[in-house]
Design an enzyme around this catalytic site. Structure first.
Site, mmCIF file in Angstrom:
data_model
loop_
_atom_site.group_PDB
_atom_site.id
_atom_site.type_symbol
_atom_site.label_atom_id
_atom_site.label_comp_id
_atom_site.label_asym_id
_atom_site.label_seq_id
_atom_site.Cartn_x
_atom_site.Cartn_y
_atom_site.Cartn_z
ATOM 1 N N HIS A 165 0.814 -1.218 0.000
ATOM 2 C CA HIS A 165 0.000 0.000 0.000
ATOM 3 C C HIS A 165 0.850 1.272 0.000
ATOM 4 O O HIS A 165 0.361 2.340 -0.332
ATOM 5 C CB HIS A 165 -0.996 -0.006 1.176
ATOM 6 C CG HIS A 165 -0.415 0.358 2.510
ATOM 7 N ND1 HIS A 165 -0.071 -0.586 3.462
ATOM 8 C CD2 HIS A 165 -0.119 1.562 3.067
ATOM 9 C CE1 HIS A 165 0.403 0.020 4.535
ATOM 10 N NE2 HIS A 165 0.385 1.329 4.327
ATOM 11 N N ASP A 184 0.382 -7.608 1.924
ATOM 12 C CA ASP A 184 0.791 -6.199 1.911
ATOM 13 C C ASP A 184 2.309 -6.058 1.861
ATOM 14 O O ASP A 184 2.908 -5.350 2.667
ATOM 15 C CB ASP A 184 0.225 -5.471 3.129
ATOM 16 C CG ASP A 184 0.201 -3.948 2.934
ATOM 17 O OD1 ASP A 184 0.597 -3.492 1.849
ATOM 18 O OD2 ASP A 184 -0.206 -3.235 3.869
ATOM 19 N N SER A 238 4.551 2.624 7.956
ATOM 20 C CA SER A 238 4.229 1.501 7.077
ATOM 21 C C SER A 238 5.418 1.105 6.217
ATOM 22 O O SER A 238 6.051 1.944 5.581
ATOM 23 C CB SER A 238 3.058 1.873 6.172
ATOM 24 O OG SER A 238 1.868 2.043 6.902
#
Length: 345
Positions: free
Chosen positions: A83, A115, A182
């Site tokens: 992402h 992910d 992230s």
């Protein structure tokens, strides 16, 4: 005389007070230059993990997002979240190291389910790198360290414990994670990556509840194994443009069987298709100037069979290309049609 004595006493008292005040003022200069030996063992571990690991943690930027990543090879392979790079145009990103130096990066392949994404720094530089921990190293209760770029603040460290290992392999931690963390590493006390940070639990969409999640190192290792065919080797390692190309383009929509020939692959280089695949073998991205782009493959195409045998896993393609074949028959589905490509490597 009495006045003089009183004056002397007052002066003595004043000097005593000044001396006391001077003694009580902390010496900040001493604290700032204190050697690690002045800290307790737990602090030393935290500082050493940060000192040794932070140089291999990078900031990743696209036109719309900022995240983190970990360099996992000296040649500049970077593991991050899907992402983080999802909106990267043509898979192109910017990678910024600890010194603020900016590099171009190219997305090689992704795993949307977990992910994960693999990115290559386009440079001949050698980079500090981090290793991934073994499955046996994942123990609930161990201390963990997260490094990343929350809100764009690169090199930020937070600590906590490994709170839970979920049935699907995801890791849960109470180390504080925020937007920008992230893709960054979740580390153990040896500085090994035990997980790739990816999300937080936030019921209201704003607050950090102290519950974060990471894709575990074992799952990341499996992803890297599946991705072997998409990693540039030899001359292609630092130059994405040198991927195998073809002599003349033919599109899938105009020919039921297109014969494609590579003009740059050699017997010592593993053939590369130049596509980024999802777990369903659907083309997520076609790399510019690659064999796949000249074949006419498009985002959304699905790989159906290789040499007439159905494909159910990317490992089948990886294993075949690892043999450095001279040719391949690739069957591709697009919308309601199917096209065969006879590829000459």
């Amino acid at each position: 005389m009495q006045t003089t004595e009183k004056t002397m006493k007052s002066t003595a008292i004043a000097l005593s007070l000044v001396s006391a005040l001077l003694v009580s003022i902390p010496s900040f200069s001493k604290a700032a230059t204190a050697a690690p030996k002045d800290f307790d063992p737990e602090e030393k571990i935290t500082m050493e993990v940060y000192r040794s690991s932070n140089p291999a943690v990078v900031t990743i930027k696209t036109a719309t997002s900022t995240g983190s990543g970990s360099i996992i090879t000296p040649e500049g392979l970077v593991i991050t979240n899907e992402h983080v790079i999802h909106d990267a145009k043509n898979g192109n990103v910017k990678i910024i190291n600890i010194d603020g130096k900016t590099y171009d990066g190219q997305v090689l392949t992704i795993d949307r389910k977990n992910d994960l994404a693999l990115v290559k720094i386009i440079s001949s530089d050698r980079f500090p790198s981090l290793s991934l921990a073994d499955r046996d190293s994942l123990l609930v209760g161990q201390k963990v360290f997260a490094i990343g770029s929350p809100f764009g603040l690169s090199g930020t460290l937070t600590t906590g414990i490994l709170s839970r290992v979920a049935a699907n392999g995801d890791l849960q931690t109470d180390a504080r994670l925020n937007p920008g963390n992230s893709g960054g590493p979740l580390l153990n006390s040896r500085g090994e990556i035990i997980g790739v940070n990816k999300s937080i639990l936030s019921p209201d969409g704003r607050s950090n509840t102290g519950i974060g999640f990471a894709t575990s190192a074992p799952i990341t290792k499996e992803f890297l194994t599946r991705s072997a065919a998409f990693i540039p080797t030899n001359k292609a390692a630092n130059n994405i443009a040198s991927l195998p190309q073809i002599s003349s383009p033919t599109t899938a929509s105009t020919s039921p069987q297109a014969s494609i020939k590579s003009t740059t692959a050699t017997s010592t280089e593993r053939p590369l298709l130049g596509v980024v695949l999802t777990n369903s073998l659907t083309v997520y991205e076609v790399r510019p100037n690659s064999l796949a782009s000249r074949m006419g493959l498009q985002k959304g195409d699905r790989l159906v069979s290789l040499n007439g045998a159905p494909i159910s896993d990317a490992k089948q393609i990886i294993s075949y290309l690892a043999q450095r074949p001279s040719s391949a028959l690739l069957t591709v589905a697009r919308n309601t049609g199917i096209t065969n490509y006879q590829i000459k490597f």
